[in-house]
Scaffold this motif. Sequence first.
Motif, PDB file in Angstrom:
ATOM      1  N   UNK A   1       0.834  -1.205   0.000  1.00 13.37           N
ATOM      2  CA  UNK A   1       0.000   0.000   0.000  1.00 13.37           C
ATOM      3  C   UNK A   1       0.868   1.255   0.000  1.00 13.37           C
ATOM      4  N   UNK A   2       1.960   1.243   0.762  1.00 19.33           N
ATOM      5  CA  UNK A   2       2.888   2.376   0.761  1.00 19.33           C
ATOM      6  C   UNK A   2       3.462   2.594  -0.635  1.00 19.33           C
ATOM      7  N   UNK A   3       3.864   1.503  -1.295  1.00 18.99           N
ATOM      8  CA  UNK A   3       4.416   1.615  -2.654  1.00 18.99           C
ATOM      9  C   UNK A   3       3.366   2.153  -3.631  1.00 18.99           C
ATOM     10  N   UNK A   4       2.139   1.670  -3.512  1.00 21.08           N
ATOM     11  CA  UNK A   4       1.067   2.124  -4.402  1.00 21.08           C
ATOM     12  C   UNK A   4       0.789   3.612  -4.184  1.00 21.08           C
ATOM     13  N   UNK A   5       0.758   4.036  -2.936  1.00 17.08           N
ATOM     14  CA  UNK A   5       0.530   5.452  -2.647  1.00 17.08           C
ATOM     15  C   UNK A   5       1.670   6.315  -3.176  1.00 17.08           C
ATOM     16  N   UNK A   6       2.908   5.843  -3.012  1.00 16.14           N
ATOM     17  CA  UNK A   6       4.063   6.596  -3.511  1.00 16.14           C
ATOM     18  C   UNK A   6       4.002   6.710  -5.028  1.00 16.14           C
ATOM     19  N   UNK A   7       3.640   5.631  -5.688  1.00 21.90           N
ATOM     20  CA  UNK A   7       3.523   5.658  -7.146  1.00 21.90           C
ATOM     21  C   UNK A   7       2.461   6.663  -7.583  1.00 21.90           C
ATOM     22  N   UNK A   8       1.315   6.637  -6.915  1.00 25.26           N
ATOM     23  CA  UNK A   8       0.240   7.570  -7.258  1.00 25.26           C
ATOM     24  C   UNK A   8       0.686   9.011  -7.049  1.00 25.26           C
ATOM     25  N   UNK A   9       1.406   9.252  -5.981  1.00 24.68           N
ATOM     26  CA  UNK A   9       1.875  10.600  -5.675  1.00 24.68           C
ATOM     27  C   UNK A   9       2.883  11.077  -6.715  1.00 24.68           C
ATOM     28  N   UNK A  10       3.843  10.225  -7.049  1.00 26.96           N
ATOM     29  CA  UNK A  10       4.868  10.589  -8.035  1.00 26.96           C
ATOM     30  C   UNK A  10       4.278  10.757  -9.429  1.00 26.96           C
ATOM     31  N   UNK A  11       3.284   9.976  -9.741  1.00 20.11           N
ATOM     32  CA  UNK A  11       2.666  10.033 -11.074  1.00 20.11           C
ATOM     33  C   UNK A  11       1.571  11.089 -11.161  1.00 20.11           C
ATOM     34  N   UNK A  12       1.321  11.740 -10.049  1.00 12.74           N
ATOM     35  CA  UNK A  12       0.276  12.768  -9.952  1.00 12.74           C
ATOM     36  C   UNK A  12      -1.087  12.225 -10.366  1.00 12.74           C
ATOM     37  N   UNK A  13      -1.362  11.009  -9.955  1.00 13.61           N
ATOM     38  CA  UNK A  13      -2.663  10.395 -10.203  1.00 13.61           C
ATOM     39  C   UNK A  13      -3.610  10.909  -9.136  1.00 13.61           C
ATOM     40  N   UNK A  14      -4.756  11.421  -9.562  1.00 18.02           N
ATOM     41  CA  UNK A  14      -5.676  12.036  -8.608  1.00 18.02           C
ATOM     42  C   UNK A  14      -6.831  11.125  -8.209  1.00 18.02           C
ATOM     43  N   UNK A  15      -6.825   9.902  -8.684  1.00 14.03           N
ATOM     44  CA  UNK A  15      -7.869   8.958  -8.300  1.00 14.03           C
ATOM     45  C   UNK A  15      -7.786   8.677  -6.809  1.00 14.03           C
ATOM     46  N   UNK A  16      -8.867   8.169  -6.253  1.00 16.79           N
ATOM     47  CA  UNK A  16      -8.910   7.823  -4.835  1.00 16.79           C
ATOM     48  C   UNK A  16      -7.983   6.639  -4.583  1.00 16.79           C
ATOM     49  N   UNK A  17      -7.014   6.804  -3.692  1.00 18.24           N
ATOM     50  CA  UNK A  17      -6.049   5.731  -3.427  1.00 18.24           C
ATOM     51  C   UNK A  17      -6.714   4.520  -2.782  1.00 18.24           C
ATOM     52  N   UNK A  18      -7.902   4.704  -2.218  1.00 20.69           N
ATOM     53  CA  UNK A  18      -8.598   3.565  -1.628  1.00 20.69           C
ATOM     54  C   UNK A  18      -8.940   2.514  -2.670  1.00 20.69           C
ATOM     55  N   UNK A  19      -9.046   2.929  -3.927  1.00 23.88           N
ATOM     56  CA  UNK A  19      -9.321   1.972  -4.999  1.00 23.88           C
ATOM     57  C   UNK A  19      -8.167   0.992  -5.195  1.00 23.88           C
ATOM     58  N   UNK A  20      -6.978   1.367  -4.743  1.00 21.17           N
ATOM     59  CA  UNK A  20      -5.816   0.488  -4.876  1.00 21.17           C
ATOM     60  C   UNK A  20      -5.765  -0.578  -3.796  1.00 21.17           C
ATOM     61  N   UNK A  21      -6.361  -0.319  -2.674  1.00 22.53           N
ATOM     62  CA  UNK A  21      -6.209  -1.219  -1.533  1.00 22.53           C
ATOM     63  C   UNK A  21      -6.942  -2.545  -1.718  1.00 22.53           C
ATOM     64  N   UNK A  22      -8.114  -2.506  -2.323  1.00 20.94           N
ATOM     65  CA  UNK A  22      -8.863  -3.748  -2.493  1.00 20.94           C
ATOM     66  C   UNK A  22      -8.115  -4.781  -3.330  1.00 20.94           C
ATOM     67  N   UNK A  23      -7.519  -4.400  -4.472  1.00 27.10           N
ATOM     68  CA  UNK A  23      -6.736  -5.393  -5.225  1.00 27.10           C
ATOM     69  C   UNK A  23      -5.518  -5.896  -4.449  1.00 27.10           C
ATOM     70  N   UNK A  24      -4.915  -5.031  -3.646  1.00 28.98           N
ATOM     71  CA  UNK A  24      -3.770  -5.465  -2.839  1.00 28.98           C
ATOM     72  C   UNK A  24      -4.230  -6.522  -1.840  1.00 28.98           C
ATOM     73  N   UNK A  25      -5.341  -6.266  -1.189  1.00 31.67           N
ATOM     74  CA  UNK A  25      -5.885  -7.247  -0.241  1.00 31.67           C
ATOM     75  C   UNK A  25      -6.232  -8.547  -0.948  1.00 31.67           C
ATOM     76  N   UNK A  26      -6.847  -8.445  -2.120  1.00 32.38           N
ATOM     77  CA  UNK A  26      -7.230  -9.641  -2.870  1.00 32.38           C
ATOM     78  C   UNK A  26      -6.015 -10.468  -3.263  1.00 32.38           C
ATOM     79  N   UNK A  27      -4.889  -9.795  -3.570  1.00 31.87           N
ATOM     80  CA  UNK A  27      -3.668 -10.513  -3.931  1.00 31.87           C
ATOM     81  C   UNK A  27      -3.224 -11.424  -2.795  1.00 31.87           C
ATOM     82  N   UNK A  28      -3.451 -11.003  -1.570  1.00 31.37           N
ATOM     83  CA  UNK A  28      -3.073 -11.806  -0.408  1.00 31.37           C
ATOM     84  C   UNK A  28      -4.214 -12.708   0.071  1.00 31.37           C
TER      85      UNK A  28
END
Length: 121
Positions: free
Chosen positions: A42-69
């Motif tokens: 999740x930290x890596x995903x948030x950092x990527x979003x921040x560096x890429x200036x992606x303005x989508x809700x970062x919460x959308x990234x967490x569900x796939x991360x959880x599903x991966x595990x």
Amino acid sequence: MKLFRNILFQAATLLSIALGTMSCDGPKAIPDKDLVNIFHDAFLANAYMSESRITEDSLLLYEPILERYGYSVEDMQFTVRTIASRKSSRLSDLVSQASHILEEESKLYNYQLMVLDTVDN
């Protein structure tokens, strides 16, 4: 005959307990090791979003991360509530572990980058 009935009764009891346990659809607690890995990702995903200036809700990234595990959002919520009620473990300790892993990875990648720069020069 009595022995056969006892064995049959015990087998039926074990089977019903096993089926009852497997059919529980309630949230499950995420082990600390998996939770640290989830925080890491999740930290890596948030950092990527921040560096890429992606303005989508970062919460959308967490569900796939959880599903991966193999976990759900409900599992995460249940786990956080469980950890909050424990006296021996703190959520901040697990976040610190994930942060430490990221720092170690950063050192490794910086070293590898330095080696590549040295070879290029």
